[in-house]
Enzyme design. Structure first.
Site: not given
Lengths: 272, 572
Positions: B152, B212-214, B264, B325, B327, B353, B408
């Site tokens: 980004r 890396g939250g997943e 992120w 989810d 975030d 979100r 988001n």
């Protein structure tokens, strides 16, 4: 100029669910209608997956999937994957430096294989498939009583107003195709919705929507012209929610539907 | 050719102004002039004071969100509602990458600093788009980001720009030569750690957070010395045993060690309070709270950290024990606004979100108000402390907003002129959540379930792909830009769009609002009432947020659409 609001004379009237451009029209951005989901994996996909497995995997993995000790597909877990997406990737990319080589499966095949692998311990192969029948009989139905070819194009033949079925077996999962046959209106993709517009100078255009954004809409008209319109320059703009296709559960019995589905899944385009 | 460009800008206090005699001499030699001036601009330092005072040099765009307050608002005023339809394309930069173009460029005294996915830093001439240098870093193949090898953008401080990489390295690059100055390993990519955000430079530190939250990571925010790359502090977004908040991981076992809470998107900073604010991602495994009972601090929270030490000063959690989810990585927008019913003027605005628009007191994290800005059914509202009053929808029912949220990562904007907050919204968009028990395996997706749309078999989650055809059912929802009033939490106007959008928003001092869309439009609305002022069809997805800068007093607006960065200005 096109002001007809039905599909024209070639389709036997009994096959037409309703004329285009009439019936319910949708308010853009309206609230979603909640619908029931039959569970995580569809029985139809599981059966299709079992069929592909029998043809393409048993040589190595065995009929029950437990022939390879390092890759026992009945164990419930995989060394190379945990999510469905990863499982699809293993099937597509293979496992490096092993006999499990990369293979190009279609999206429908991957959906089916994953559904089958996830249900491999409960699926009974000896029972045979209920949802998938004989493709040759299915083709006869499509060309005969089903009348599919009066509306749909396959390869270089047939009308263009309805979406072509040329590669429908690769594009849509078995479960999705079955749902379309049983409930065309409920399963209709947005790019397939009937659109009726009246232009500023009064011309009525009825077509099937191909694409749309905030300011414009792209459609194919009944007489097979591609037309793009600026929505801000229209007098009326309405999107139909009812499919021109009728629910085939009312015409065919389960065995015939199974034949038809088996035939549709053989329509995989020209890629292979 | 712009031979006199550099003289149009106020030089940084630390940089001695070039004596007029030298400048004259340079301009007399026709060949020498442009070379000398370019070298001058590229060598310019950005001091930490300049970052604090970024608002007074609107010709520059010095941080990801424009200034530390992250309002993505420019005080440049050449482009107005009256002339915006005269905007013309000045130049295009085409990325040599097929990843989503999510980077916001920085501009410092006529030089633009940009990244191209995954991790190439580029300096180019902001007046022509011609490249000065490219530094291509090839990330390790161990990198396994969940959602694209995106980046980004950069931070700048002193003579360096800073890039956070997809394999969790932090690299300082000399802004003039494009050569790396130092490189620091932030985390282990084989465990699913990655970095996609633009770093934030404060004082003598550069601050990043890990994605890396997943993948079952334990998230953190960490600060590095700008000169050496040495770690100065680290704040774990999941408190360890003995630390306050650890008790909110009630399983009593290991859930906290793989609990996600990633970071992120770039945080914000209030120099007066010396607090830096960061939004924290979802707890893991996603969608299956049964595996991690409790509120799961500091997932789905905003944390306020002492910028010198990284110590937690306050936190506010938006979605405790999140099953959806949601975030909370959105950009913390800091606003100074005097209102009748709020004691503090130092506010933080946050369209989350989870579908609620929050107003917080950023001195202490106190909840002031929160109202839904989209259809919300997972909670019936917020109690007086701001905690959601939860109304879970049950198996196979549709939860609103859906997994991608009411909004988001798309940068919102605040205009001190209209005193309104602007946000990119997904309206009437829901998801069926199906939790599944999962086992943590290092480096593997730690998903905890599957998702469905409200319409079985139809395209439901509007994908991130590049398909040119809008192909999902209208029932699944639509996009919109909303203008929200922080004084009431209410919507002032909305501009609905057919497709959803991933684009951020820029507002200007003249009440022009710029945004992009997945439909391929770059367009301008009147920030006061949402009237469409101008649109241009660029034919690719807008995945970053527009920004603005000036050269020779001329204002430019840049937006990434598809694979290109498009720069617009008024006719000469």
């Amino acid at each position: 100029m096109n002001t007809h609001e039905s599909i024209g004379g070639t389709v036997p009237a009994r096959l037409l669910a309703r004329t285009l451009g009439l019936g319910l029209f949708l308010t853009l951005g309206g609230p979603a209608a909640a619908q029931q989901h039959a569970g995580q994996y569809d029985q139809v996909d599981i059966e299709y997956g079992a069929q592909i497995f029998a043809q393409r995997c048993v040589v190595c993995h065995g009929e029950r999937g437990d022939l390879l000790p390092q890759a026992n597909l009945r164990s419930g877990t995989y060394r190379n994957a945990s999510s469905d997406r990863e499982l699809s990737r293993v099937l597509t990319d293979g496992v490096p430096n092993t006999a499990m080589v990369p293979t190009g499966y279609t999206g429908s095949e991957l959906t089916a294989l994953v559904a089958y692998l996830r249900n491999i311990t409960t699926y009974d192969p000896s029972a045979g498939s209920v949802a998938l029948g004989d493709p040759a009989r299915g083709r006869e139905l499509a060309e005969g009583a089903g009348g599919c070819i009066y509306c749909h194009r396959i390869g270089a033949e047939g009308p263009r107003f309805a979406p072509a079925l040329t590669n429908v077996g690769a594009r849509l999962s078995a479960a999705t195709i079955r749902r379309i046959l049983l409930d065309p209106t409920g399963a209709m993709l947005p790019a397939s919705r009937p659109v009726r517009v009246v232009t500023e100078d009064g011309e009525v255009i009825v077509g099937r929507r191909l694409n749309e954004d905030t300011f414009t809409v792209q459609l194919i008209t009944q007489d097979e012209r591609l037309v793009a319109l600026d929505k801000t320059a229209l007098r009326e703009y309405a999107i139909g929610t009812e499919s021109a296709m009728q629910p085939y559960g009312e015409i065919f019995d389960e065995a015939e539907l199974a034949d038809l589905l088996a035939w549709l899944l053989t329509l995989q385009g020209f890629q292979r | 050719m712009n031979a006199h460009r550099s003289t149009a800008f106020a030089a940084a206090p630390e940089v001695p102004a070039l004596p007029d005699s030298l400048l004259d001499a340079a301009c007399r030699t026709t060949l020498g002039a442009p070379i000398l001036l370019v070298a001058l601009a590229a060598g310019a330092q950005v001091t930490s004071d300049q970052l604090v005072d970024a608002a007074v040099t609107p010709e520059n765009w010095l941080t990801y969100s424009g200034t530390y307050l992250s309002q993505r608002h420019t005080t440049l005023d050449r482009i107005t509602p009256d002339n915006v339809d005269e905007l013309e394309l000045k130049w295009v930069f085409q990325a040599a990458s097929l990843e989503a173009f999510e980077a916001t460029p920085l501009v410092v005294d006529g030089i633009m600093y940009l990244t191209e996915a995954p991790n190439t830093a580029i300096a180019l001439d902001a007046s022509t788009g011609r490249v000065f240098w490219r530094y291509q870093y090839d990330p390790s193949t161990e990198a396994r980001p969940c959602c694209g090898r995106v980046n980004r953008g950069l931070a700048i401080l002193g003579d360096k720009v800073f890039m956070a990489t997809i394999d969790a390295e932090l690299i300082a690059i000399d802004a003039t030569s494009g050569q790396p100055a130092w490189q620091t390993t932030v985390a282990d990519p084989s465990l699913g750690y990655a970095m996609t955000l633009a770093p934030l430079a404060i004082d003598d530190k550069v601050i990043v957070g890990v994605a890396g939250g997943e993948y079952g990571i334990r998230g953190f925010i960490s600060a590095y010395d700008v000169d050496t790359g040495e770690e100065v502090w680290r704040f774990y977004t999941i408190p360890g045993p003995g630390e306050p908040g650890h008790e909110t991981w009630e399983d009593g076992g290991d859930a906290w060690m793989n609990g996600g809470a990633s970071v992120w998107l770039t945080g914000s900073y209030d120099p007066e309070l010396n607090l830096t604010y960061w939004g924290i991602g979802n707890p893991g495994p996603d969608w299956n709270p049964a595996q991690r009972p409790g509120d799961n601090l500091y997932s789905d929270s905003v944390v306020a950290l002492d910028a010198d030490t990284g110590e937690l000063v306050w936190h506010f959690q938006f979605t405790p024990g999140d099953p959806y989810d949601y975030d909370s990585v959105q950009i913390p927008v800091l606003v100074d606004l005097a209102t009748e019913d709020i004691a503090s003027e130092k506010l933080m605005l946050w369209a989350n979100r989870n579908g609620f628009f929050y107003v917080l007191d950023r001195t202490n994290g106190e909840f002031i108000r929160g109202e839904p800005f989209v259809h919300v059914n997972w909670a019936s509202g917020l109690d007086e402390s701001g905690r959601p009053i939860e109304t879970p929808q049950g198996p196979e029912a549709v939860t609103y907003p859906g997994v991608q949220g009411g909004t988001n990562w798309y940068s919102p904007s605040y205009s001190p002129n209209t005193e309104l907050f602007y946000v990119t919204v997904w309206e009437n968009y829901g998801t069926v959540f199906r939790p599944v028990e999962v086992e943590y395996q290092p480096g593997r997706v730690f998903g905890g379930g599957t998702l469905g749309g409200p319409i079985p078999g139809a395209a439901n989650l509007p994908g991130f792909g590049l398909q040119p055809v809008n192909n999902w059912t209208d029932e699944v929802g639509n996009g919109a830009i909303h203008a929200l009033d922080p004084r009431t939490g209410e919507q002032v106007w909305r501009f609905p769009t057919t497709d959803i959008s991933h684009s951020g928003i820029l507002t200007t001092a003249t009440d022009v609002l710029f945004t992009g869309s997945r439909e391929g439009y770059f367009y301008a609305l009147d920030a006061r009432d949402g009237t469409l002022l101008w649109r241009e069809r660029l034919g690719g997805h807008g995945m970053n947020g527009p920004m603005s800068y000036a050269l020779d007093g001329e204002q430019y607006v840049a937006i990434a659409m598809g694979m290109g960065l498009f720069v617009y200005g008024l006719p000469e």
